[in-house]
Design an enzyme around this catalytic site. Structure first.
Site, PDB file in Angstrom:
ATOM      1  N   CYS A  21       0.726  -1.290  -0.080  1.00  0.00           N
ATOM      2  CA  CYS A  21      -0.037  -0.015   0.204  1.00  0.00           C
ATOM      3  C   CYS A  21       0.884   1.136   0.044  1.00  0.00           C
ATOM      4  O   CYS A  21       2.032   1.406   0.188  1.00  0.00           O
ATOM      5  CB  CYS A  21      -0.942  -0.165   0.984  1.00  0.00           C
ATOM      6  SG  CYS A  21      -0.169   0.285   2.782  1.00  0.00           S
ATOM      7  N   CYS A  24       2.908   1.987   3.417  1.00  0.00           N
ATOM      8  CA  CYS A  24       3.947   1.050   3.618  1.00  0.00           C
ATOM      9  C   CYS A  24       5.070   1.604   2.649  1.00  0.00           C
ATOM     10  O   CYS A  24       6.361   1.157   3.156  1.00  0.00           O
ATOM     11  CB  CYS A  24       3.457  -0.568   3.447  1.00  0.00           C
ATOM     12  SG  CYS A  24       2.553  -1.215   4.859  1.00  0.00           S
ATOM     13  N   CYS A 121      -2.841  -4.654   1.428  1.00  0.00           N
ATOM     14  CA  CYS A 121      -1.376  -4.716   1.363  1.00  0.00           C
ATOM     15  C   CYS A 121      -0.770  -6.030   1.762  1.00  0.00           C
ATOM     16  O   CYS A 121      -1.138  -6.566   2.847  1.00  0.00           O
ATOM     17  CB  CYS A 121      -0.928  -3.414   2.604  1.00  0.00           C
ATOM     18  SG  CYS A 121       0.628  -3.266   2.407  1.00  0.00           S
ATOM     19  N   CYS A 124       1.140  -4.884   5.715  1.00  0.00           N
ATOM     20  CA  CYS A 124       0.391  -4.430   6.822  1.00  0.00           C
ATOM     21  C   CYS A 124      -1.123  -5.031   6.695  1.00  0.00           C
ATOM     22  O   CYS A 124      -1.757  -4.960   7.920  1.00  0.00           O
ATOM     23  CB  CYS A 124       0.339  -2.915   6.673  1.00  0.00           C
ATOM     24  SG  CYS A 124      -0.965  -2.217   5.681  1.00  0.00           S
ATOM     25  N   ASP A 357      -4.813 -11.718  65.037  1.00  0.00           N
ATOM     26  CA  ASP A 357      -5.776 -12.966  65.102  1.00  0.00           C
ATOM     27  C   ASP A 357      -7.219 -12.332  65.029  1.00  0.00           C
ATOM     28  O   ASP A 357      -7.554 -11.318  65.280  1.00  0.00           O
ATOM     29  CB  ASP A 357      -5.388 -13.945  66.289  1.00  0.00           C
ATOM     30  CG  ASP A 357      -3.948 -14.306  66.248  1.00  0.00           C
ATOM     31  OD1 ASP A 357      -3.649 -14.505  65.014  1.00  0.00           O
ATOM     32  OD2 ASP A 357      -3.633 -14.512  67.334  1.00  0.00           O
TER      33      ASP A 357
END
Length: 472
Positions: A21, A24, A121, A124, A357
């Site tokens: 893409c 990218c 793509c 990605c 306690d």
């Protein structure tokens, strides 16, 4: 205008052909200008095609000029030997559809551009395409608003499928070959990460939808976005046989192919071995990543104070033996319920400086305690509100009482536990005798050397999650 250089043209051409893409491609060209990623991906794709077409046009013009010169020489020789042809018919100019019709090359270019816009793509898997933009920002903001957290800033975190690392490595090797041929030096670490590009695009959009809240790198409030892609999960599997020492099963992980394990394996595997098992460039996917539910998480808030216990049948923490409750309530539960409600927390961890306690009262200044509130939707209370919260706890039961209730830091809790090991205790005993005691009757006490006294712990103490030491 994209900040690209002449040396980037072969990379752009190679990645476009591989199915990357537009965003990218910018990453692999090491473009660090955030504004370049924020513009619509269709516009970026058109600019990239125009960027590489300049080179192609200049080459075609040079070759065309050479052919034209050669053709002119040939036509000049032919004109001397051949008679002139008849003039073109005027009827051809009047035929419809001839003038202004787009050429086959132009039509093919339009179809190619549309295909590139619609294709997922190869690197990605659609995350930097349709999965990041105004529509996704609105969805994220709506989820955050619905959770009703109180926050001033937020950090946006992204969880990506591990196979993206494999696909990115494959594309890097694809580009690396071209760079080597062109004698260009680019390091893989210079490539912009998918996470970074995603944040550059989404941070401003999410902030806008939330009314201008600052999206920063460090914040107490985190908004997490996660993506999965089941169709390509098998992309990582070959690494298990090539780098078996990187993938070890753990109890808390559903899969051994964690992102860290995959990155470690890719650092070890040789390029030739990688290319033997995985295609370069990667195969084109048929679907995009699947976004998971947005997760909101606020860092813990710590509340501390002191408590008194006035009841001899109240354990400090819930008393359960073999899953059966032995006492109706506990100090922890009586204190925690109002605090959880005020801070709207998902859970808590209770701790104190020592314990008593079940049949022992805690008087005087009280025992220090602290609570870690997990994922609180509200993180701040004013002094007046803290005072009101303290009064609410004290009015809820006559068995306990709290004082000095306040918000503290994590470090303050650590100091409380450290002081527990160093503190000393003093005990007072009331003694009845049949006859009055004179000073000389107890003079022998002065001669007694320090002794170690053993104490038997009660059943409640032994059954507690963290039983105290039985000697003192």
């Amino acid at each position: 205008m994209l900040p690209l250089k002449e040396k980037d043209k072969p990379i752009v051409q190679k990645l476009l052909a591989a199915g990357c893409c537009a965003r990218c491609i910018l990453r692999f060209c090491c473009v660090s200008v955030q504004a370049a990623y924020r513009q619509p991906q269709q516009d970026t794709l058109k600019e990239l095609r125009a960027f590489i077409s300049n080179t192609e046009n200049s080459k075609s013009q040079d070759s065309g000029a050479a052919e034209s010169t050669e053709g002119n020489n040939k036509s000049h020789d032919a004109a001397e030997s051949e008679p002139p042809e008849d003039p073109p018919s005027k009827r051809a100019k009047l035929e419809p559809g001839v003038t202004g019709a787009p050429s086959e090359e132009d039509a093919a270019a339009v179809v190619t551009l549309r295909d590139e816009e619609s294709c997922v793509c190869v690197v990605c898997l659609g995350i930097l395409q349709e999965l990041c933009g105004p529509t996704e920002a609105v969805k994220t903001a709506e989820t955050v608003k619905a959770e009703k957290y109180e926050f001033d800033t937020l950090v946006l975190s992204v969880s990506l499928p591990a196979q993206l690392c494999v696909r990115e490595h494959s594309c890097w090797l694809h580009v690396k070959k071209e760079l080597r041929e062109k004698s260009l030096a680019v390091d893989k670490d210079d490539v912009i990460q998918v996470k970074e590009a995603y944040k550059w695009i989404m941070q401003g959009l999410v902030a806008k939808e939330l009314g201008g809240v600052a999206v920063v790198t460090r914040s107490l409030f985190e908004v997490g976005v996660e993506f999965t892609h089941p169709d390509t999960d098998a992309d990582c599997h070959f690494l298990a046989s090539t780098c078996p020492d990187c993938f070890k099963p753990t109890k808390n992980k559903q899969s051994v192919f964690t992102r860290m394990a995959v990155v470690k394996a890719l650092e070890k595997i040789a390029d030739a071995k990688f290319l033997k098992h995985y295609p370069c460039p990667p195969a084109r996917p048929t679907s995009s990543c699947i976004p998971q539910d947005v997760q909101c998480l606020h860092m813990s808030v710590f509340v501390a104070g002191r408590y008194n216990k006035f009841c001899r049948s109240l354990p400090q923490t819930p008393w359960l033996i073999d899953g059966e409750r032995r006492m109706e309530s506990s100090v922890e539960e009586l204190i925690a319920a109002p605090i959880l409600s005020s801070f709207r927390a998902s859970g808590f961890n209770f701790s104190s400086s020592g314990r008593e306690d079940v049949d022992v009262r805690t008087l005087g200044n009280g025992r220090p305690f602290a609570m870690e509130l997990l994922n609180p939707h509200r993180s701040r209370l004013s002094k007046v509100e803290m005072k009101q919260l303290q009064e609410t706890i004290n009015k809820s039961s006559d068995k306990i009482r709290v004082r000095d209730l306040q918000i503290v830091t994590r470090e303050a809790m650590s100091r409380m536990k450290e002081g527990e090991e160093e503190k000393t205790k003093s005990y007072t005993a009331l003694v009845w005798t049949q006859k009055p005691i004179q000073r000389e009757d107890i003079a022998f006490i002065d001669d007694i050397k320090p002794t170690v006294t053993s104490k038997s712990s009660s059943t409640e103490t032994l059954a507690a999650p963290n039983p105290t030491c039985v000697s003192c």
